[in-house]
Design a protein around this motif. Structure first.
Motif, short mmCIF file in Angstrom:
data_model
loop_
_atom_site.label_atom_id
_atom_site.label_comp_id
_atom_site.label_asym_id
_atom_site.label_seq_id
_atom_site.Cartn_x
_atom_site.Cartn_y
_atom_site.Cartn_z
N GLU A 144 3.18 0.89 -9.54
CA GLU A 144 2.08 0.09 -10.05
C GLU A 144 2.40 -1.39 -9.88
O GLU A 144 3.48 -1.85 -10.28
CB GLU A 144 1.82 0.40 -11.54
CG GLU A 144 1.27 1.79 -11.79
CD GLU A 144 0.89 1.98 -13.24
OE1 GLU A 144 0.99 1.00 -14.02
OE2 GLU A 144 0.49 3.11 -13.60
N GLU A 145 1.49 -2.11 -9.29
CA GLU A 145 1.65 -3.55 -9.09
C GLU A 145 0.87 -4.29 -10.17
O GLU A 145 -0.29 -3.96 -10.44
CB GLU A 145 1.16 -3.96 -7.70
CG GLU A 145 1.86 -3.28 -6.55
CD GLU A 145 3.29 -3.72 -6.39
OE1 GLU A 145 3.66 -4.78 -6.93
OE2 GLU A 145 4.05 -3.00 -5.71
N GLY B 241 -14.98 -8.30 -6.09
CA GLY B 241 -14.03 -8.11 -5.00
C GLY B 241 -14.72 -7.88 -3.68
O GLY B 241 -15.86 -8.30 -3.46
N GLN C 147 0.83 -1.20 0.00
CA GLN C 147 0.00 0.00 0.00
C GLN C 147 0.87 1.26 0.00
O GLN C 147 0.54 2.26 -0.64
CB GLN C 147 -0.94 -0.01 1.21
CG GLN C 147 -2.05 -1.06 1.11
CD GLN C 147 -2.89 -1.14 2.36
OE1 GLN C 147 -2.38 -0.97 3.48
NE2 GLN C 147 -4.18 -1.43 2.19
N LEU D 178 -8.96 -3.13 2.86
CA LEU D 178 -9.13 -4.17 1.84
C LEU D 178 -10.54 -4.75 1.84
O LEU D 178 -10.99 -5.31 0.85
CB LEU D 178 -8.10 -5.29 2.05
CG LEU D 178 -6.63 -4.86 1.99
CD1 LEU D 178 -5.73 -6.04 2.30
CD2 LEU D 178 -6.30 -4.30 0.61
N ASP E 74 -0.06 -7.43 -10.00
CA ASP E 74 -1.05 -8.29 -9.34
C ASP E 74 -1.75 -7.54 -8.22
O ASP E 74 -1.14 -6.71 -7.53
CB ASP E 74 -0.37 -9.55 -8.77
CG ASP E 74 0.28 -10.39 -9.85
OD1 ASP E 74 -0.27 -10.43 -10.97
OD2 ASP E 74 1.34 -10.99 -9.57
N GLU E 75 -3.03 -7.87 -8.03
CA GLU E 75 -3.77 -7.30 -6.92
C GLU E 75 -3.30 -7.95 -5.62
O GLU E 75 -2.73 -9.05 -5.61
CB GLU E 75 -5.28 -7.55 -7.10
CG GLU E 75 -5.87 -6.84 -8.30
CD GLU E 75 -7.36 -7.10 -8.42
OE1 GLU E 75 -7.89 -7.85 -7.56
OE2 GLU E 75 -7.99 -6.57 -9.34
N ILE E 76 -3.55 -7.27 -4.51
CA ILE E 76 -3.20 -7.83 -3.20
C ILE E 76 -4.07 -9.05 -2.94
O ILE E 76 -5.30 -8.99 -2.99
CB ILE E 76 -3.40 -6.78 -2.09
CG1 ILE E 76 -2.46 -5.60 -2.31
CG2 ILE E 76 -3.16 -7.40 -0.72
CD1 ILE E 76 -2.66 -4.46 -1.33
N ASN E 77 -3.44 -10.18 -2.69
CA ASN E 77 -4.15 -11.44 -2.51
C ASN E 77 -4.55 -11.63 -1.05
O ASN E 77 -3.69 -11.59 -0.16
CB ASN E 77 -3.28 -12.62 -2.97
CG ASN E 77 -4.08 -13.90 -3.12
OD1 ASN E 77 -4.72 -14.35 -2.19
ND2 ASN E 77 -4.06 -14.47 -4.32
N LYS F 16 2.06 1.79 -3.48
CA LYS F 16 0.99 2.32 -4.32
C LYS F 16 0.79 3.81 -4.09
O LYS F 16 0.58 4.59 -5.03
CB LYS F 16 -0.30 1.55 -4.02
CG LYS F 16 -1.48 1.96 -4.90
CD LYS F 16 -2.72 1.12 -4.57
CE LYS F 16 -3.89 1.53 -5.45
NZ LYS F 16 -5.10 0.72 -5.14
#
Length: 904
Positions: free
Chosen positions: A361-362, A469, A353, A396, A364-367, A356
């Motif tokens: 830029e990531e 989500g 976070q 989240l 993959d989304e945070i799993n 970000k």
């Protein structure tokens, strides 16, 4: 005169002089003199007749449950007990979906009987197919009498989006129910005092405060809720109906409904129940009492899917900070590795976070989806709740609550039921954690493509990949089974990147949990009792397997000790005189009386010597199988000795038995004799044998096999369940078809064999190669069947003796030549036998053949010649059809027996 419409009256001054047409007197017209008085106009859909000529009246209907919507016009007959009369009525129905639209006009002309005090006119409009005519919208009925509109009634058709699944409510979910007392005009929420018991002297109105979760969030609709108050005799004390429009943005529905009087004392001392009815269905029942005094608290609520009352309260707003939630995580007993893993996971999320926020830029989304592996009672659900709260603090998740489900909550019984159930569970968990306990049960078999559990997995994968989500999915179960679960779908492994392994609690940790359990249950242990509890914990820890309950085991231990404390106190002559402190102290004796493993007792039936000897004689007269006879006689001696010395037979002998052998080797015959032996020994209560096979246990639809198998087991209770060709339960149907339910029958059988140990026995029979595969198909099978009886093929000599015995049963004696030929023939077919050789069944076929030849020979003789010949003599001519030529006989694989060729 009165005609129901108009009456003409003259002023009193004109009564002495007749009226003149030139100078008419003033006239008073009265239009209110009618033969009826309107009662009401109501709507309903159910045609079920109730007491007092009532219907299930309501205004809100589910589109998918609606066929016809009926209007009921009722009015009082003013000419009751005077005269009959006629009336004209019209019922008109309109839709307001796109402006006012007339749906129907239903005219009636009725004769009103002078014997009817109240008149009802009922008629409906729609279609006999549910959901075919009525669509979502607002409608109303109008009632017209003699051309005058007398009443209007609105009703609403609502569309939940999917056809309703049995057991699921697509509109609402009960979240909280509380009771409070107040005046007629209610009590502000912040001033309410909640009670589970009310004072008969001081109670005015009893209010039910109801909080419902809106399952149609994002849609506007109408909610109609009936609250009915019953006394202990099930007499209706009062009813309140609430019709409320639910807006799209309303996540929660809050309703209050009260009944009583502003005058205190309207509630008598009694037990009462407030019942909530939604769309003709009971959604909750709230028992409460009215006694001498108020008692604060929240009453238990009985829900349709629960046997015991549960406490419902709205979700509490979580005001703890992230650090405070982490601190509470640290306060959990044990779980050292889990705490560190969760802490590191949270820090890494904070790091992502931070990146970000700095512009990184990531890809993959945070799993946030996790796998929890561990035995029962190791804190998996508790940690899931902590993680939900942590995810909420980190932004989240929007709510952070936990919705716990298992296979039963997700998998439907029929095609089309599973997807809506999964969707409902996901939406209930939206904003928090969907915790799927024993998730491996969704992937029972990698080959069973018709198992609806696979449909659940596919929906979950889609949700975790492309869903909206705001959801964390946590799946839990045993290590080995969870690996199979992850392998069942290629997309699962990629979605679950977090693995948490929950180890069993150590004995010292379980001891601390016991102290915590005591505080929760309001008891304390003496020093000796605490020492005994720790001793039991250590012993259970040493003997533990993967089903060890950990914290659940300890809580159950303290609960049983508390029960023993209560039984000890109540056995005293004056328990009400015991000191308050003594009501909370568990002594050593209370702990020592705990029975962790309760063994079921055998019925005390004496040995039936006559039946036992008869059964053993029957066994001894069987030809061959000397080894099996020896095994059975040995077991009989041991069981008899154990019974005579009052020792435990059940835990010393595993009497579930496997019968292995080729066709015709006597498996079924011995099973029947063995059942009689167990009955004679008093081991079995009834001593009967229920014979079945795959067809008798396995059904063609999901959920039906367990029922079918259970019924067959119940039939065999007190005796023996004999399953012939048992290996068929583990084999796929012919043609390679998928979706076999044989495994479901085995699972049901295994559980009942353990749960009802000693109250019935299972005998399984089959051919050697197939039975070996059968026992290896499920790990639990071989451990349940300790005794295996192997039936060898009969030798030529034994086949010969069997043939002579069968001939004797037909009153035939073979001549020396015929007997020699028969003996040689049996030796010949034995030498060339294959796996389809029928042993005694083959001999029976041979004997039937020669008996037929014998009868045909005698039938062809003249009567005088037949009279001079012995009818019971079997000659060489009678057995001559038995050719010792391989081309002249075949083995019939279809019947797994023998058929001789060359017959007449």
């Amino acid at each position: 005169m009165v005609d129901g419409k108009k009456a003409v009256c003259y002023p009193p001054s004109t009564l002495d002089h007749p009226p003149s047409t030139l100078n008419p007197p003033p006239i008073i017209e009265i239009y209110t003199l009618k033969n009826y008085k309107l009662k009401e106009l109501r709507t309903y859909t159910s045609t079920e007749w109730l007491a007092d000529n009532r219907k299930k009246y309501r205004q809100v209907f589910d589109r998918y449950q609606t066929t016809y919507v009926y209007a009921e016009l009722s009015f009082y007959n003013k000419l009751f007990d005077i005269e009959d009369w006629d009336i004209e009525v019209e019922l008109r129905c309109f839709s307001l979906k796109k402006g006012k639209k007339e749906l129907c006009i239903l005219p009636f002309r009725r004769k009103v009987s002078k014997y009817d005090h109240t008149v009802y006119v009922r008629e409906g409009w729609g279609n006999k197919s549910e959901g075919a005519f009525w669509k979502k919208g607002t409608y109303y009925w109008e009632a017209w009498i003699e051309g005058e509109k007398v009443a209007t009634k609105y009703f609403y058709i609502e569309d939940p989006g999917d056809e309703e699944i049995p057991g699921l409510n697509p509109f609402i979910e009960v979240q909280s129910i509380k009771l409070y007392e107040g005046p007629y005009d209610d009590v502000p929420e912040e001033e309410r005092q909640y009670y589970r018991q009310f004072s008969a002297e001081d109670t005015r109105y009893i209010y039910v405060e109801i909080v419902l979760r809106n399952m149609l969030y994002g849609k506007a609709w109408h909610c109609e809720l009936f609250t009915k108050f019953f006394n202990d005799a099930r007499e209706l004390k009062g009813q309140v109906v609430r019709l409320q429009r639910i807006e799209k943005k309303d996540e929660w529905i809050k309703i209050t409904a009260g009944w009583g009087s502003n005058v205190k004392g309207s509630w008598r001392e009694d037990r009462y129940t407030a019942e909530l009815i939604f769309m003709d269905r009971l959604i909750a029942a709230i028992p409460f009492e009215v006694e001498e005094e108020f008692e604060k608290g929240i009453p238990g609520v009985i829900l349709p899917d629960r046997l015991a009352p549960v406490i419902l309260s709205p979700e509490v707003e979580d005001d703890d900070s992230f650090e405070e939630v982490m601190a509470k995580m640290e306060d959990l007993i044990g779980l050292v590795d889990i705490k560190e893993q969760v802490r590191n996971h949270a820090k890494y999320i904070q790091f992502l976070q931070l990146r970000k926020n700095r512009g990184f830029e990531e890809k993959d989304e945070i799993n946030v989806h996790s796998i929890f592996i561990g035995n029962p009672g190791t804190g998996k659900t508790t940690v899931a709740g902590m993680m939900g709260r942590l995810y909420r603090k980190m932004g989240l998740l929007t709510k952070g609550h936990v919705h716990v489900v298992d296979r039963v909550d997700l998998v439907g019984e029929y095609i089309g039921q599973t997807a809506p159930k999964v969707k409902s569970a996901i939406e209930k968990a939206r904003g928090g954690v969907l915790f799927i306990d024993e998730a491996y049960s969704l992937a029972r078999s990698t080959e069973d493509t018709k198992d609806f559990g696979r449909e659940v997995i596919e929906i979950l994968v889609r949700e975790m990949s492309n869903g909206p989500g705001d959801l964390a999915v946590i799946v839990a179960g045993y290590p080995k089974e969870m690996k199979q679960f992850l392998d069942s779908n290629p997309g699962l492994k990629s979605r679950f990147r977090l693995n948490f392994e929950f180890s069993d609690y150590l004995p010292q940790e379980l001891s601390v949990i016991a102290e915590y359990a005591c505080r929760e249950k309001g008891v304390e242990l003496t020093e000796n009792a605490r020492g005994k509890i720790d001793e039991i914990i250590v012993d259970a820890y040493r003997k533990r397997d993967r089903t060890f309950g950990n914290a659940r085991f300890v809580y159950d231990l303290i609960e049983k000790a508390k029960i023993n404390l209560g039984l000890r106190i109540m056995s005293l002559e004056a328990p009400e005189m015991v000191n308050k402190e003594d009501l909370a102290v568990i002594h050593l004796d209370d702990v020592q009386l705990i029975r962790l493993d309760r063994t079921q007792e055998l019925p005390n039936i004496p040995v039936d010597e006559g039946l036992l000897q008869e059964s053993l004689d029957e066994l001894s007269h069987l030809i061959g199988m000397e080894r099996i006879k020896a095994q059975i006689n040995e077991m009989v001696r041991l069981v008899r000795f154990y019974r005579q010395s009052n020792r435990d037979v059940l835990n010393s002998f595993f009497l579930h038995t496997v019968f292995i052998g080729n066709p015709g080797t006597g498996k079924t015959t011995v099973a029947r004799i063995l059942t009689k032996i167990y009955k004679a020994l008093g081991v079995l209560e009834r001593g009967h044998m229920v014979e079945t096979d795959r067809q008798g246990l396995v059904a063609g639809y999901v959920g039906q096999t367990a029922i079918k198998t259970t019924e067959k087991i119940d039939e065999a209770m007190g005796g023996v369940l004999f399953i012939d060709e048992a290996y068929a339960l583990t084999q796929r149907p012919t043609g390679g078809a998928q979706g076999d339910f044989g495994d479901e029958a085995i699972q049901t059988l295994l559980k009942r064999m353990e749960d009802n140990r000693g109250f019935f026995f299972v005998f399984v029979a089959g051919y050697p190669d197939n039975m070996e595969s059968f026992l290896k198909a499920n790990p639990g099978l071989s451990s349940r069947f300790d005794k295996i009886l192997k039936f060898e093929d009969y030798s030529p000599e034994e086949l010969h003796r069997i043939a002579l015995m069968m001939l004797s049963e037909n009153d035939l004696i073979p001549s020396p030549e015929a007997e020699e030929h028969l003996k040689n023939y049996l030796s010949y077919i034995y030498e060339y036998r294959d796996k389809y050789f029928g042993n005694a069944r083959t001999v029976r076929s041979v004997v039937q053949e020669v008996v037929k030849e014998h009868n045909l020979r005698f039938a062809a003789l003249p009567a005088e010649e037949r009279a001079n010949m012995p009818e019971n003599l079997l000659t060489l001519e009678d057995v001559a059809s038995l050719k010792m030529d391989k081309t002249d006989f075949v083995f019939n694989k279809k019947t797994i027996g023998f058929r001789a060729s060359g017959g007449r």
